[in-house]
Design an enzyme around this catalytic site. Structure first.
Site, short mmCIF file in Angstrom:
data_model
loop_
_atom_site.label_atom_id
_atom_site.label_comp_id
_atom_site.label_asym_id
_atom_site.label_seq_id
_atom_site.Cartn_x
_atom_site.Cartn_y
_atom_site.Cartn_z
N PHE A 124 -25.31 -44.17 -43.34
CA PHE A 124 -24.78 -43.35 -42.25
C PHE A 124 -25.82 -42.30 -41.89
CE2 PHE A 124 -20.69 -42.40 -40.15
CZ PHE A 124 -20.08 -43.63 -40.28
N GLN A 245 -19.50 -31.19 -31.92
CA GLN A 245 -20.37 -32.35 -32.08
C GLN A 245 -20.16 -33.38 -30.98
OE1 GLN A 245 -19.84 -35.17 -35.63
NE2 GLN A 245 -21.82 -34.20 -35.93
N HIS A 247 -20.72 -37.13 -30.29
CA HIS A 247 -21.04 -38.37 -31.01
C HIS A 247 -21.96 -39.17 -30.11
CE1 HIS A 247 -20.82 -42.08 -33.19
NE2 HIS A 247 -20.11 -41.49 -34.14
N LEU A 257 -14.66 -44.29 -29.17
CA LEU A 257 -15.74 -44.21 -30.15
C LEU A 257 -16.23 -45.57 -30.64
CD1 LEU A 257 -17.32 -42.20 -32.07
CD2 LEU A 257 -15.68 -42.90 -33.79
N GLU A 260 -20.68 -44.78 -36.04
CA GLU A 260 -22.05 -44.72 -36.51
C GLU A 260 -22.31 -45.83 -37.53
OE1 GLU A 260 -23.39 -40.66 -36.90
OE2 GLU A 260 -23.81 -41.12 -39.00
N ARG A 291 -26.23 -36.57 -35.92
CA ARG A 291 -25.68 -36.81 -34.59
C ARG A 291 -26.22 -35.90 -33.51
NH1 ARG A 291 -19.54 -38.00 -36.68
NH2 ARG A 291 -20.14 -40.00 -37.59
N HIS A 358 -16.71 -35.13 -29.87
CA HIS A 358 -16.11 -35.85 -30.98
C HIS A 358 -15.44 -34.95 -32.01
CE1 HIS A 358 -15.69 -39.14 -33.76
NE2 HIS A 358 -16.47 -38.60 -34.66
N ARG A 404 -21.84 -31.43 -38.21
CA ARG A 404 -21.24 -32.17 -39.33
C ARG A 404 -21.96 -33.49 -39.56
NH1 ARG A 404 -17.21 -36.41 -39.69
NH2 ARG A 404 -16.95 -36.42 -37.43
C1 LIG Z 1 -12.36 -41.75 -33.10
C2 LIG Z 1 -12.71 -40.93 -34.30
C3 LIG Z 1 -13.37 -41.51 -35.38
C4 LIG Z 1 -13.71 -40.74 -36.50
N1 LIG Z 1 -14.35 -41.34 -37.57
C5 LIG Z 1 -14.61 -40.61 -38.68
C6 LIG Z 1 -15.19 -41.21 -39.84
O1 LIG Z 1 -15.44 -42.42 -39.89
N2 LIG Z 1 -15.45 -40.43 -40.91
C7 LIG Z 1 -15.17 -39.10 -40.92
O2 LIG Z 1 -15.42 -38.44 -41.92
N3 LIG Z 1 -14.62 -38.50 -39.83
C8 LIG Z 1 -14.32 -39.23 -38.73
N4 LIG Z 1 -13.75 -38.62 -37.65
C9 LIG Z 1 -13.31 -37.23 -37.76
C10 LIG Z 1 -12.01 -37.17 -38.55
O3 LIG Z 1 -11.30 -38.36 -38.39
C11 LIG Z 1 -11.13 -36.00 -38.13
O4 LIG Z 1 -11.87 -34.82 -38.19
C12 LIG Z 1 -9.94 -35.88 -39.07
O5 LIG Z 1 -9.25 -37.10 -39.16
C13 LIG Z 1 -8.97 -34.77 -38.68
O6 LIG Z 1 -7.91 -34.81 -39.61
P1 LIG Z 1 -6.84 -33.66 -39.69
O7 LIG Z 1 -5.92 -34.01 -40.81
O8 LIG Z 1 -7.49 -32.34 -39.73
O9 LIG Z 1 -6.07 -33.75 -38.30
P2 LIG Z 1 -5.43 -34.98 -37.49
O10 LIG Z 1 -5.56 -36.27 -38.16
O11 LIG Z 1 -5.93 -34.85 -36.11
O12 LIG Z 1 -3.89 -34.63 -37.52
C14 LIG Z 1 -3.36 -33.47 -36.88
C15 LIG Z 1 -1.88 -33.43 -37.14
O13 LIG Z 1 -1.37 -32.20 -36.64
C16 LIG Z 1 -0.20 -32.44 -35.90
N5 LIG Z 1 -0.05 -31.33 -34.95
C17 LIG Z 1 -0.97 -30.80 -34.12
N6 LIG Z 1 -0.43 -29.78 -33.45
C18 LIG Z 1 0.84 -29.64 -33.88
C19 LIG Z 1 1.91 -28.77 -33.58
N7 LIG Z 1 1.79 -27.80 -32.67
N8 LIG Z 1 3.09 -28.93 -34.21
C20 LIG Z 1 3.26 -29.92 -35.13
N9 LIG Z 1 2.27 -30.77 -35.47
C21 LIG Z 1 1.09 -30.63 -34.84
C22 LIG Z 1 -0.42 -33.79 -35.27
O14 LIG Z 1 0.80 -34.36 -34.89
C23 LIG Z 1 -1.09 -34.52 -36.44
O15 LIG Z 1 -0.10 -34.99 -37.34
C24 LIG Z 1 -13.40 -39.37 -36.52
C25 LIG Z 1 -12.74 -38.79 -35.45
C26 LIG Z 1 -12.42 -39.54 -34.34
C27 LIG Z 1 -11.76 -38.85 -33.18
#
Ligand SMILES: Cc1cc2nc3c(=O)[nH]c(=O)nc-3n(C[C@H](O)[C@H](O)[C@H](O)COP(=O)(O)OP(=O)(O)OC[C@H]3O[C@@H](n4cnc5c(N)ncnc54)[C@H](O)[C@@H]3O)c2cc1C
Length: 593
Positions: A124, A245, A247, A257, A260, A291, A358, A404
């Site tokens: 990666f 960031q 991507h 997306l 990578e 990135r 991203h 990141r």
């Molecule tokens: C397409 C894509 C691919 C990625 N691939 C990778 C990867 O391969 N490796 C890596 O390390 N990172 C990757 N990332 C980054 C990583 O996936 C994210 O940073 C990470 O999943 C975020 O997780 P989280 O638990 O913080 O939030 P999220 O998974 O975004 O979850 C947020 C939660 O908060 C809830 N929520 C939000 N606002 C409210 C509210 N007001 N009231 C109640 N609930 C609320 C939502 O419903 C959800 O349940 C990727 C990101 C994207 C977009």
């Protein structure tokens, strides 16, 4: 106990976690298994949180493919962060990484395997052996659906541990008492339109990122920055919001997306001359440089007229040379995405790609136990905010600094989700009583709701939201200038004022999506302002913040974290923690790859 003025329904929990992504569910698991009464709120069904879309992998120095070491991982992360990451938190994360990945394996997460049964790891961007000497395979992957596997595994474990899920519940505001302690949240049950007070001994924010403040984004539509909005309205600062960031490989025109991991598996970027241009920009890591570096190189190629397609506005990601077998086995969803969104089959043709927003490196400031740490007023001492934690993409620990490394976010979710859970359990909340609710606990929320529900004229939510997205993209893109950003601050402030005058036509209680979107706009607005104001102030180039008028990194003046406050739309700064826990500091050096 102080009387609460409103007659809103109230429920009490030991812990309320807002967000059911990887971070929220890793934390809730720790709490539920320890016997705490824990509620997890989510705007969508838990397994639809954005974590489900993560493709490429989770970083950990397991050394399954060749020698690796947490200290090398730490070096890559510090260097990747352009020296803005806090080195204590980075050491903590990289040391914990193998442990949390094996734990996921034991939870039943279906990782890809090597022939000898160990977890498969792919190369990666920015992952190296021996302090930048050569690439190393560190990304633990479940095909190109790592987030899907992770989120489903965590959900199942939570069901078993009896975590209580509040699905399609939207948290609206943080409730703080006179001492500034957090005592719970107000929330909307979308199905019935009821507003409720959820009292908690500890409130954990895990609301994910705010990628939807931009026009072209890889993020889910629900990523509207609610956690940042709520924190900002409650007087908490937002840290390092200028760092977003891009991507390198979003599908041109669609934003979806392309991981990578494609370049990890051997895919390469080509310009219109058919040249593998990354060899010129990053002779050692080439297409697998970090990135920020790759995105800027692509932007440069396009600006200098070597873009592809009729408008010369994208470059090509070529992977047909990997062969149909590898593509079908390791990158099946990428093939599907390319066929559906770009109308090309990558087994035969390259995919058109452009840098696309991203990930947010900034967020709610915390220490590495996940506790929110913030000065009460600008310039004040850093203090733990009692009763409040933040984890995952909405938090700024800060392990990602100004940029990141790929796979470090999924790692961040599980390391700090777990650490926050353990820290909360160690506080013995079970035996403590709830702090009193202030008399005006829900006034602020009810004023906001009533204003929207009684509106008779005003702006349309989507017009203002789309305005913010377009302007953020234009004024705060891959390359930034003083003029563009100063203008951007003015324009975003004007749009933010419009966001305070929304008219919603639908006044029904049940599933009022117009109301939900208007409430989301209030959060988008805060996040956009924080980003624009913090970016305009930073007169240097560091990580993802590339400033044309200040092209160099300036460690003397700018080796510091920004803190933006909604009140007064003003900034403050705090020092970077350059002292790791046990090892020596990595001193800032020029970043070459
Ligand atoms: C397409 C894509 C691919 C990625 N691939 C990778 C990867 O391969 N490796 C890596 O390390 N990172 C990757 N990332 C980054 C990583 O996936 C994210 O940073 C990470 O999943 C975020 O997780 P989280 O638990 O913080 O939030 P999220 O998974 O975004 O979850 C947020 C939660 O908060 C809830 N929520 C939000 N606002 C409210 C509210 N007001 N009231 C109640 N609930 C609320 C939502 O419903 C959800 O349940 C990727 C990101 C994207 C977009």
């Amino acid at each position: 106990m102080t009387a609460v003025k409103t007659n809103l329904p109230r429920r009490k929990f030991d812990a309320v976690i807002v967000g059911a992504g990887g971070a929220g569910m890793r934390c809730s698991l720790q709490l539920a298994e320890a016997g705490l009464n824990v509620a997890v709120l989510s705007k969508v069904f838990p397994t639809r949180s954005h974590t489900v879309a993560a493709q490429g992998g989770i970083g950990a120095s397991l050394g399954n493919m060749s020698e690796d070491n947490w200290y090398w991982h730490m070096f890559d992360t510090v260097k990747g962060s352009d020296y803005l990451g806090d080195q204590d938190a980075i050491e903590f994360m990289c040391r914990e990484a193998p442990k949390v990945v094996y734990e996921l394996e034991h939870f039943g997460m279906p990782f890809d395997r090597n022939p000898d049964g160990t977890i498969y790891q792919r190369p990666f961007g920015g992952h190296t052996a021996n302090f930048g000497e050569k690439p190393v395979q560190r990304a633990c992957a479940a095909a190109d659906r790592t987030g899907h596997a992770l989120l489903h595994t965590l959900y199942q474990r939570n069901v078993r541990a009896r975590t209580q899920f509040f699905v399609e519940w939207m948290a609206l505001d943080i409730i703080r008492n006179a001492e500034g302690d957090v005592v719970g949240v107000t929330a909307l049950e979308m199905e019935t339109g009821e507003i409720m007070i959820l009292e908690a001994k500890v409130t954990v924010f895990a609301t994910g990122g705010a990628g939807r403040i931009w026009a072209a984004s890889t993020n889910a539509f629900i990523n509207t920055g609610d956690g940042m909005g709520m924190a900002a309205r409650a007087g908490l600062p937002l840290e390092d919001m200028e760092f977003w960031q891009f991507h390198p490989t979003g599908v041109a025109g669609a934003g979806v997306l392309v991981t990578e991991g494609v370049r990890g598996e051997g895919g390469i970027l080509l310009n219109s001359n058919g040249e593998r241009f990354m060899e010129r920009y990053a002779p050692t890591l080439k297409d697998l440089a970090p990135r920020d570096f790759v995105s800027r190189s692509m932007d440069q190629e396009i600006k200098e007229g070597r873009g592809c397609g009729p408008n010369k506005d994208h470059v090509l990601l070529k992977l047909d040379h990997l062969g149909a077998d590898t593509i079908m086995k390791r990158l099946p969803s990428i093939r599907e995405i390319a066929i559906k969104f770009a109308n090309v089959d990558p087994i035969k043709e390259p995919i058109p790609v452009v840098p696309t927003i991203h990930y947010q490196m900034g967020g709610i400031p915390t220490n590495f136990y996940g506790q929110v740490v913030a000065p009460k007023t600008p310039g004040g001492a850093q203090e733990v905010v009692n009763g409040m934690y933040a984890i995952g993409e909405c938090a700024c620990v800060s392990v990602h600094g100004a940029n990141r490394l790929g796979t470090n976010s999924l790692l961040d979710l599980v390391v700090f989700g777990r650490a926050a859970g353990n820290h909360i359990v160690s506080q013995n909340f079970k035996t403590q009583s709830h702090r009193d609710l202030p008399a005006d606990a829900s006034d602020f929320t009810m004023e906001r709701i009533n204003k929207l529900m009684n509106s008779t004229s005003g702006e349309r939510t989507q017009d203002v939201a789309n305005g913010i997205r377009a302007k953020m993209q234009y004024h705060c893109g891959v390359f930034r200038t003083t003029e563009l950003m100063n203008e951007g601050v003015k324009v975003i402030n004007e749009l933010a004022e419009q966001a305070d005058k929304i008219f919603i036509k639908d006044k029904s209680k049940v599933f009022n999506t117009a109301l939900v979107e208007a409430l989301e706009l209030a959060n988008l607005k805060e996040t956009a302002k924080a980003t624009m104001v913090s970016a305009a102030a930073r007169e240097e180039s560091r990580g993802a913040h590339a400033h044309r008028d200040f092209p160099e990194r300036d460690d003397d003046k700018w080796m510091k974290h920004s803190l933006w406050y909604s009140e007064g739309n003003r900034l403050d700064y705090k020092a970077v923690n350059t002292k790791p826990l046990t090892v020596e500091t990595f001193q800032p050096k020029k970043r070459t790859f």
